[in-house]
Every structure is written in structure tokens, then in C-alpha cells.
Write a protein that holds these residues in place. Structure first.
Motif, mmCIF file in Angstrom:
data_model
loop_
_atom_site.group_PDB
_atom_site.id
_atom_site.type_symbol
_atom_site.label_atom_id
_atom_site.label_comp_id
_atom_site.label_asym_id
_atom_site.label_seq_id
_atom_site.Cartn_x
_atom_site.Cartn_y
_atom_site.Cartn_z
ATOM 1 N N ALA A 73 -8.154 12.182 -3.711
ATOM 2 C CA ALA A 73 -7.575 10.881 -3.737
ATOM 3 C C ALA A 73 -8.153 9.839 -2.766
ATOM 4 O O ALA A 73 -8.686 10.276 -1.517
ATOM 5 N N VAL A 74 -8.105 8.645 -3.097
ATOM 6 C CA VAL A 74 -8.797 7.482 -2.452
ATOM 7 C C VAL A 74 -7.917 6.286 -2.337
ATOM 8 O O VAL A 74 -7.353 6.045 -3.444
ATOM 9 N N THR A 75 -7.560 5.876 -1.085
ATOM 10 C CA THR A 75 -6.869 4.738 -0.975
ATOM 11 C C THR A 75 -7.702 3.299 -1.050
ATOM 12 O O THR A 75 -9.067 3.558 -0.704
ATOM 13 N N ASP A 76 -7.252 2.236 -1.453
ATOM 14 C CA ASP A 76 -7.891 1.024 -1.586
ATOM 15 C C ASP A 76 -7.189 -0.189 -0.997
ATOM 16 O O ASP A 76 -6.142 -0.220 -1.709
ATOM 17 N N GLY A 77 -7.363 -0.695 0.002
ATOM 18 C CA GLY A 77 -6.328 -1.772 0.696
ATOM 19 C C GLY A 77 -5.949 -1.042 1.848
ATOM 20 O O GLY A 77 -6.039 0.073 2.304
ATOM 21 N N THR A 78 -5.015 -2.171 2.218
ATOM 22 C CA THR A 78 -4.562 -1.542 3.869
ATOM 23 C C THR A 78 -2.982 -1.730 3.651
ATOM 24 O O THR A 78 -2.530 -2.498 2.788
#
Length: 218
Positions: free
Chosen positions: A57-62
């Protein structure tokens, strides 16, 4: 169980994903430059000990609007024949040498082990620790067969459908990978599902469906 080598990779997996993710139809990270961050996931063992299997799982952004994507990957010591379209990239591993990294939805080894996880014959392994199961990952499948083989892959707007042929079954089964992860219960009628957690950029955790098993063709 697979051995996790704590060493270098050049380029890193996240660097490869920063270039690869925006080329996907289901990518929901917006117009800015991708900055993927590892946010969770798990591994599966290849019974033959040849292929590394990871569901990342990867997040992109804040902030609260950060998008979480699911990227199943396989790591191989040689190219996978006929899977050039699924190659994320190559990387130099500090111990194992050149590794070919693939979108695992197109890799028959990952697909077979995902089915085994759903059927209860394989266990999710910790993403970063050797010989350690991950009890936070739950999986189930009604009327599971003894195995399944990859038939075809169909990309959707926020998912990837992997059609498989179960051993001894007349009808196909579709394993739907939720490429855009959403927290909470998945109400889709399904024969089975894999549920796991991930970390948001603010440090809080979320949990949702990674994969659903749907009766019928992709």
C-alpha cells in the motif's frame, strides 16, 4: 519462508513507482508530481522460493485527502516471458543482483498464491520481518477449490480484475484488486475477500478491502 534482505536497491521501489503509477488508468494521485510513500501491506511466499511477492500500500499526497493505492509486485531474477507490458522496472539489489519488478496482477505465481491465501492454504507474511506471519490480514473464500490459474487481466477505473480458472470448476472467478484503497467495509456481494490495513500520512491507520473474489468473468 522468504528471506528479507535488508540492503540497497537502485533505483528503489518507490522511485520506480513514482514513474510507473501515473501511467495507470486507475491512478488517482492528481496532477502534481507523484510522491509515493510506503504505507503498509504484506508478503506471500512462493512455494518454489524463486519469486518475491509483495502487496504494497502506498500513499500519495499529504493530509486527509491523500490517496492510498494498492500495488501488488513480484520480484524476479530473470524476465517473465510474455509480461513485458507488466514490467514496472529493473533494480540492482545489493545481494541478489538485477531484479525484474512486475505488476503482480499479471504474474501467475502471485495470482496462484493470492488464491491460496483466500482459500486458507497460505498465510500473509509480515512485510519487513523474516519468518513472521501478519495476523492483521484477514482472508476468506467460500467453496474454495484446490487451486487456480491466471486466465486474463482487465483494468478498470479504480481496480484491476484478474480472471482465474479454479481447478475443477465450470465457471470462472474474478479476483478484483482494489487499486484505490478506501477505509471501511466493502458491501459488494462476493465469494471472498482480503482485508488489511495501512497508515495515513498523519500517522493514523485505516483498514479496508484489498481484494474481492467475484463469481463470473472479468
Amino acid at each position: 519462508m522468504a528471506v528479507i534482505h535488508h540492503t540497497t536497491m537502485q533505483p528503489t521501489k518507490l522511485e520506480l513507482l513514482a514513474a510507473w503509477l501515473p501511467t495507470r488508468a486507475w491512478y488517482a494521485g492528481g496532477a502534481g508530481e507523484p510522491r509515493p510513500a510506503k504505507a503498509g501491506g504484506f508478503r506471500l511466499d512462493d512455494p518454489a522460493g524463486e519469486v518475491g511477492i509483495e502487496f504494497m500500500a502506498v500513499t500519495d499526497g499529504t493530509g486527509p485527502d491523500a490517496v492510498a493505492h494498492l500495488v501488488p509486485m513480484t520480484y524476479r531474477g530473470a524476465p517473465l516471458e510474455g509480461a513485458e507490458h507488466a514490467l514496472i522496472g529493473t533494480s540492482e539489489h545489493g545481494v541478489l543482483g538485477t531484479r525484474w519488478i512486475y505488476d503482480g496482477a499479471h504474474d501467475p505465481v502471485l495470482v496462484a498464491q493470492l488464491y491460496a491465501l483466500l482459500a486458507g492454504r497460505a498465510g500473509a507474511q509480515h512485510q519487513s520481518l523474516d519468518d513472521t506471519t501478519d495476523p492483521t490480514v484477514s482472508a476468506s473464500l467460500a467453496a474454495a477449490g484446490t487451486g487456480a490459474e491466471l486466465v486474463r487481466v482487465v483494468e478498470g477505473p479504480d481496480h484491476t480484475d484478474v480472471e482465474v480458472r479454479e481447478t475443477g470448476a465450470d465457471a470462472p472467478l474474478t479476483l478484483r484488486l482494489r487499486r484505490v484503497l478506501r477505509p471501511g467495509a466493502d458491501d459488494a456481494p462476493a465469494r471472498g475477500r482480503v482485508t488489511a490495513g495501512w497508515r495515513r500520512p498523519d500517522g493514523t491507520t485505516a483498514r479496508g478491502t484489498f481484494t474481492v473474489a467475484l463469481a463470473g468473468q472479468a
